[in-house]
Design an enzyme around this catalytic site. Structure first.
Site, PDB file in Angstrom:
ATOM      1  N   GLY A 105      27.653  18.585  35.121  1.00 35.60           N
ATOM      2  CA  GLY A 105      27.937  18.479  33.697  1.00 35.60           C
ATOM      3  C   GLY A 105      29.411  18.553  33.348  1.00 35.60           C
ATOM      4  NE  ARG A 574      38.574  54.880  43.618  1.00 31.41           N
ATOM      5  CZ  ARG A 574      38.107  53.658  43.387  1.00 31.41           C
ATOM      6  NH1 ARG A 574      38.925  52.681  43.065  1.00 31.41           N
ATOM      7  NH2 ARG A 574      36.815  53.412  43.474  1.00 31.41           N
ATOM      8  NE  ARG A 630      44.051  57.176  45.911  1.00 30.25           N
ATOM      9  CZ  ARG A 630      43.948  56.129  45.082  1.00 30.25           C
ATOM     10  NH1 ARG A 630      44.450  54.965  45.451  1.00 30.25           N
ATOM     11  NH2 ARG A 630      43.323  56.238  43.943  1.00 30.25           N
ATOM     12  CD  GLU A 758      49.605  52.906  47.216  1.00 25.08           C
ATOM     13  OE1 GLU A 758      48.810  52.361  46.440  1.00 25.08           O
ATOM     14  OE2 GLU A 758      49.613  54.130  47.462  1.00 25.08           O
ATOM     15  N   GLY A 779      46.721  49.295  50.316  1.00 22.38           N
ATOM     16  CA  GLY A 779      46.247  49.399  48.937  1.00 22.38           C
ATOM     17  C   GLY A 779      46.662  48.122  48.236  1.00 22.38           C
ATOM     18  CB  THR A 780      45.307  44.702  48.515  1.00 18.70           C
ATOM     19  OG1 THR A 780      43.962  45.060  48.182  1.00 18.70           O
ATOM     20  CG2 THR A 780      45.458  44.585  50.008  1.00 18.70           C
ATOM     21  CG  ASN A 781      43.656  47.035  43.544  1.00 22.89           C
ATOM     22  OD1 ASN A 781      43.293  45.961  44.006  1.00 22.89           O
ATOM     23  ND2 ASN A 781      42.820  47.966  43.145  1.00 22.89           N
ATOM     24  CG  ASP A 782      49.357  50.554  43.151  1.00 21.21           C
ATOM     25  OD1 ASP A 782      49.813  50.129  42.076  1.00 21.21           O
ATOM     26  OD2 ASP A 782      48.746  51.638  43.255  1.00 21.21           O
ATOM     27  CE1 TYR A 863      39.259  50.834  55.836  1.00 28.83           C
ATOM     28  CE2 TYR A 863      40.044  51.397  58.034  1.00 28.83           C
ATOM     29  CZ  TYR A 863      40.099  51.557  56.657  1.00 28.83           C
ATOM     30  OH  TYR A 863      40.984  52.436  56.095  1.00 28.83           O
TER      31      TYR A 863
HETATM   32  P1  ADP Z   1      26.422  13.830  37.182  1.00 28.01           P
HETATM   33  O1  ADP Z   1      27.526  13.983  38.137  1.00 28.01           O
HETATM   34  O2  ADP Z   1      26.633  14.537  35.910  1.00 28.01           O
HETATM   35  O3  ADP Z   1      25.079  14.093  37.805  1.00 28.01           O
HETATM   36  P2  ADP Z   1      25.857  11.019  37.445  1.00 28.01           P
HETATM   37  O4  ADP Z   1      26.980  10.123  37.797  1.00 28.01           O
HETATM   38  O5  ADP Z   1      24.946  11.361  38.533  1.00 28.01           O
HETATM   39  O6  ADP Z   1      26.443  12.287  36.723  1.00 28.01           O
HETATM   40  O7  ADP Z   1      25.094  10.301  36.281  1.00 28.01           O
HETATM   41  C1  ADP Z   1      24.175  10.965  35.483  1.00 28.01           C
HETATM   42  C2  ADP Z   1      22.891  10.216  35.419  1.00 28.01           C
HETATM   43  O8  ADP Z   1      23.093   8.882  34.990  1.00 28.01           O
HETATM   44  C3  ADP Z   1      22.181  10.077  36.742  1.00 28.01           C
HETATM   45  O9  ADP Z   1      21.422  11.181  37.013  1.00 28.01           O
HETATM   46  C4  ADP Z   1      21.315   8.876  36.509  1.00 28.01           C
HETATM   47  O10 ADP Z   1      20.111   9.257  35.900  1.00 28.01           O
HETATM   48  C5  ADP Z   1      22.136   8.048  35.574  1.00 28.01           C
HETATM   49  N1  ADP Z   1      22.782   6.983  36.338  1.00 28.01           N
HETATM   50  C6  ADP Z   1      23.935   7.017  37.006  1.00 28.01           C
HETATM   51  N2  ADP Z   1      24.170   5.854  37.633  1.00 28.01           N
HETATM   52  C7  ADP Z   1      23.125   5.056  37.348  1.00 28.01           C
HETATM   53  C8  ADP Z   1      22.762   3.730  37.711  1.00 28.01           C
HETATM   54  N3  ADP Z   1      23.524   3.007  38.513  1.00 28.01           N
HETATM   55  N4  ADP Z   1      21.621   3.258  37.229  1.00 28.01           N
HETATM   56  C9  ADP Z   1      20.841   3.992  36.438  1.00 28.01           C
HETATM   57  N5  ADP Z   1      21.108   5.237  36.061  1.00 28.01           N
HETATM   58  C10 ADP Z   1      22.240   5.767  36.505  1.00 28.01           C
HETATM   59 MG    MG Z   2      25.588  14.929  34.280  1.00 23.19          MG
END
Ligand code: ADP
Ligand code: MG
Ligand code: MG
Length: 885
Positions: A105, A574, A630, A758, A779-782, A863
């Site tokens: 995403g 501590r 310590r 440290e 003592g890696t924080n300090d 360790y």
């Molecule tokens: P993400 O990296 O977010 O998964 P994708 O590049 O895989 O993104 O694309 C998201 C969605 O788009 C895929 O899961 C698929 O369903 C659709 N998609 C991507 N390429 C194609 C394609 N060549 N034909 C049909 N659907 C596609």
């Molecule tokens: Mg996606």
């Protein structure tokens, strides 16, 4: 041709010539699947190198690259007999991002590219499916406008929602070609209004715009945030995949879906996934329509009426299953596959190693070893040490009584309580004031990523097990319940309704992501234990690792937990933490505020029995293992009374006036307390403090011996040493007290004296210091604070700017910086030269960080010491470090 663009078919060699760092994960796997003969739509990958060139060339593609892109498009045209921008049989493309590792995403994909007012007619003609053609066109306008033209998506969604309301229908699928045609006109008006331009009709302009937008999305805020959370370097860049479209939205014989070769939630060896008939792309994960299951079994288990793929398209299901298993066998890992069915033909669009919960990662690794698919070493490398953290968090105490409000999908395991918040901003606000929140959303989108990180858990009313919320929560290790459709969320009023109850923002709820329960109020939780497959993996890890794992602990409770989790000693106890207890803090204050040595001795003698008892308890629990104690470290003012009542109470017991006490507090004030009168510097001024602490340790030791609790090895650690003279004086002090206790008790004492390293000077002069120290504990924080001259408590203000400007890859207080690492190497080497038996370890936050653990292993430390709940994480990370050597 150039080595910047690769056709999916051009990589024919058995061994992948062009790895993921060039093709990106998606591109490399698409090419690989093509080579193996799976049904992958044709296309090509524009490499991550081009991303670099794009940014060097003022965010533009140069002409040579554009020419090569055209050559590749021609190849696709020849292969499938459609033409890009053609008025008879137009080729449509998807433009997909693909970084080295999957960033769900985070990057943007554009589908149906190549449609315009003319080609859409051609598409309708040739497919004899006008609805499909116009549905595709409107999707394209939406995506392109959003990703390339930066018009917010809700401006389009709003139009669709309003239109559906007036038409009186619920689903997008209820809209026909005429509806879409009208909406397309409205969409184009939005573009006109927002950007003062016509929606681009030239397909080549569309293509270059889309490719550039994918490159640009690498530097989008949400991509940056994701990289920061997951420690992904910002210079990797992304590849772009251009691929011919296949259509899941042409009607009833079409579908699109996501499927895992094993269940990503629990690791069971059953395929798991979701799909939608007559749908495209992100429909399944967007949560706008509730997806259907892939297998009949999961459909039945969830009591859903909508049929599974196994039932609606049995032939496709069988083919998919076969492909899924062979992909798993080929990649030797659980696969997450995206597919589309176009008129009863199956196409595979992506495969990758599936994200999974820690629990399923362990189960899958152990199962695959049993199936002889992978070795034990592979199995250990498969499990992300950080993810174990999840299994080590409390689960609901089923014996306590609680009120279940609603049931959703168990999207990401673990239990958490917190205040209900409806926005990411509020989650972040509460997090900044140390309050726990539960982020409640209808569905989440990439913009919510900061809030999801700040919240303790996530609850959504829409979306399935592969929705954005579910995938991201699993990746982050946040508990998540998704698709809890009974709850009704009202963002405006900041409440959600369930049955006849309404829950306001700020009220506490509990989420159980392992079962999908949403619970009113806070619920008691119980401590996890290591058993079953988890225990097996831990035992394998112990066999491979050489580093010992100790814990930082000063309470009997923590010490017990750590030992249960496999700690092999205490690396940092501590002693000052023992001072904050209610019944001792007064004596501590008396000690600090007293003006004469006599008064101080009196206060110290009151503290002695407390400290002694603490040590007896800890030594007993850690019997047979080393315990590093310590001596007092922080600046004294940390213990001072602050409120009027506190000041009054101290002045009474010291026979002083409030004014006198306040004046003494003034005297103790320091400009830079972290660099002030603290650590061994205190004991140079007031040796009686350390003398009391040593006496407490030795008397505890004597007590243990008398009670037949044997083989205890205290390691007495002097903090903040920078010179040989300091450690020598301190060592003499310790030995003096040991001799006293030995002669009083007639018992011979065994112990070590060592120092923390440290301060840079101590590291550089380690050879001299080692003359008097039997161990070094870094003592890696300090050490990080003093090496950089950056105060950890103030660094938050500018750390982001430093990461943004690529000065730091990672917060140096999280993962050991290599400059700090150099000091550790220098000190270790010099220390060993002076005393080849010297014990070396680290304490501090870095001891539980897998990357830092790998560094410690390479440097040959003996360790690492980390917090009790990180001990299993460290055991696995240490094994991985050894295996990777
Ligand atoms: P993400 O990296 O977010 O998964 P994708 O590049 O895989 O993104 O694309 C998201 C969605 O788009 C895929 O899961 C698929 O369903 C659709 N998609 C991507 N390429 C194609 C394609 N060549 N034909 C049909 N659907 C596609
Ligand atoms: Mg996606
Ligand atoms: Mg994908």
């Amino acid at each position: 041709m150039s080595n910047l663009i690769f056709n999916f078919n051009s990589i024919k060699t058995k061994k992948l010539k062009y790895p993921k760092n060039i093709l990106g994960g998606k591109g490399a796997n698409l090419a690989e699947m093509g080579r193996l003969g799976y049904p992958v739509p044709s296309g090509f990958t524009i490499s991550t190198k081009v991303c670099e060139l794009f940014y060097q060339n003022k965010k533009n593609l140069n002409n040579k690259i554009k020419k090569n892109i055209n050559i590749e498009i021609k190849k696709i045209e020849n292969e499938i007999g459609k033409k890009f921008g053609d008025l008879q049989n137009p080729l449509l493309l998807s433009v997909r991002s693909g970084a080295r590792v999957s960033m769900p995403g985070m990057m943007d994909t554009i589908l149906n590219l190549g449609l315009n007012d003319q080609t859409v007619k051609a598409l309708a003609n040739i497919t004899k499916n006008k609805r499909f053609a116009y549905d595709s066109y409107r999707r394209f306008i939406q995506m392109y406008s959003n990703v390339v033209l930066n018009i917010e998506n809700y401006k389009f969604e709003e139009l669709i929602e309003n239109y559906k309301l007036t038409k009186g229908v619920l689903l997008d699928t209820d809209l026909d070609e005429n509806d879409w045609e009208g909406l397309i006109r409205d969409f184009k008006n939005v573009v006109n209004l927002e950007k003062k331009m016509e929606f681009p009709q030239d397909v080549n302009v569309q293509l270059i715009g889309a490719i550039s937008a994918v490159f640009l999305s690498w530097e989008s805020n949400r991509a940056k945030t994701y990289r920061k959370i997951n420690h992904i370097p910002s210079d990797w860049g992304t590849a772009v995949n251009v691929q011919s479209m296949v259509f899941g939205n042409m009607g009833k014989n079409c579908a699109t879906g996501v499927v895992f070769s094993r269940d990503p939630a629990n690791g069971n060896k059953e395929i798991y996934g979701e799909y939608l008939i007559n749908a495209q792309g992100e429909d399944v994960v967007a949560g706008t329509r509730t997806p259907q299951y892939i297998t009949k079994k999961s459909r039945k288990k969830s009591k859903l009426n909508e049929l599974s793929l196994e039932e609606t398209m049995p032939k496709i299901f069988r083919q998919l299953k076969k492909i899924l298993f062979s992909l798993e066998k080929y990649y030797k890992d659980m696969q997450d596959v995206e597919f589309t069915v176009e008129n009863n033909k199956l196409w595979i669009l992506q495969t990758r190693s599936g994200k999974r919960t820690a629990k399923s990662a362990i189960k899958i690794a152990v199962d695959m070893v049993n199936e002889k698919l992978i070795s034990k070493k592979d199995a250990l490398l498969r499990i992300d040490p950080n993810s174990l953290d999840n299994l080590l968090h409390p689960s609901l105490d089923e014996k306590s009584s609680f009120e279940v409000l609603a049931q959703g999908l168990p999207a990401s395991p673990g239990a958490a309580s917190g205040k209900v918040v409806f926005s990411s901003e509020e989650a972040e606000r509460l997090n900044s004031i140390m309050q726990d929140s539960i982020l409640v959303r209808i569905e989440t989108s990439p913009e919510d990523i900061n809030g999801m990180h700040a919240a303790k858990a996530i609850l959504t009313s829409r979306g399935g097990m592969t929705s954005h919320a579910a995938v991201v929560a699993r990746g982050m290790g946040r508990p998540c319940v998704s698709g809890s459709s009974e709850i009704e969320i009202d963002y405006e009023k900041k409440i959600f309704k369930i049955k006849n109850k309404s829950i306001k923002e700020g009220e506490t709820i509990t989420i159980d992501g392992s079962t999908g329960r949403v619970i009113f109020g806070e619920v008691k939780t119980i401590k996890p234990e290591i058993s079953g497959d988890f225990l097996k993996v831990m035992k394998w890890a112990d066999k491979f690792r050489k580093l010992k794992i100790r814990t930082n602990s000063e309470t009997p409770n923590d010490t017990k937990t750590a030992r249960e989790f496999g700690a092999e000693g205490i690396g940092l106890c501590r002693t000052e933490h023992m001072f904050f207890d209610e019944d001792r803090i007064l004596s501590v204050r008396e000690m600090i505020l007293s003006k004469s040595k006599a008064d101080r001795d009196k206060a110290l003698s009151k503290l002695l029995p407390y400290q002694k008892n603490d040590f007896i308890k800890i030594f007993t629990i850690m019997k047979g293992l080393p315990v590093t104690v310590r001596l007092l470290d922080p600046p004294l003012h940390e213990f001072l009374p602050k409120s009027k009542e506190e000041i009054l109470s101290v002045s009474k017991s010291l026979n002083l006036t409030s004014e006198e006490v306040e004046q003494r507090i003034q005297e103790l004030h320091e400009q830079n307390p972290m660099l002030g009168h603290r650590g061994c510097r205190l004991a140079i001024s007031f040796p009686e403090i350390y003398e009391m602490q040593c006496r407490a340790i030795f008397e505890a030791l004597v007590n243990c011996k008398k009670n037949k609790v044997n083989s205890i090895l205290p390691e007495i650690m002097i903090p903040l040493v920078s010179t040989e003279a300091e450690i020598k004086i301190m060592k003499d002090l310790v030995i003096k007290i040991a001799k006293q206790v030995e002669s009083e008790s007639k018992i011979k004492l065994k112990f070590l004296v060592g120092t923390m390293i440290e301060l840079p000077r101590a590291a550089l002069k380690a050879k001299d210091i080692a003359k008097h120290a039997e161990f070094f504990s870094f003592g890696t924080n300090d050490l990080t604070q003093t090496t950089f001259g950056i105060s950890r408590d103030d660094s938050a203000k500018f750390l982001n700017d430093y990461i943004e400007n690529k000065i730091f890859d990672i917060d140096p207080f999280v993962s050991i910086d290599d400059g700090v690492g150099s000091l550790i190497e220098i000190a270790s080497e010099k220390g060993r030269k002076q005393n080849n038996k010297i014990k070396l370890g680290i304490c501090g936050e870095h001891g539980g960080d897998p990357k830092s653990i790998s560094f410690c292993s390479k440097t040959g430390l003996h360790y690492v010491s980390c917090s009790p709940y990180r001990v299993p994480v460290a055991r696995l990370a240490a094994a991985q470090a050894e295996i990777k050597k």
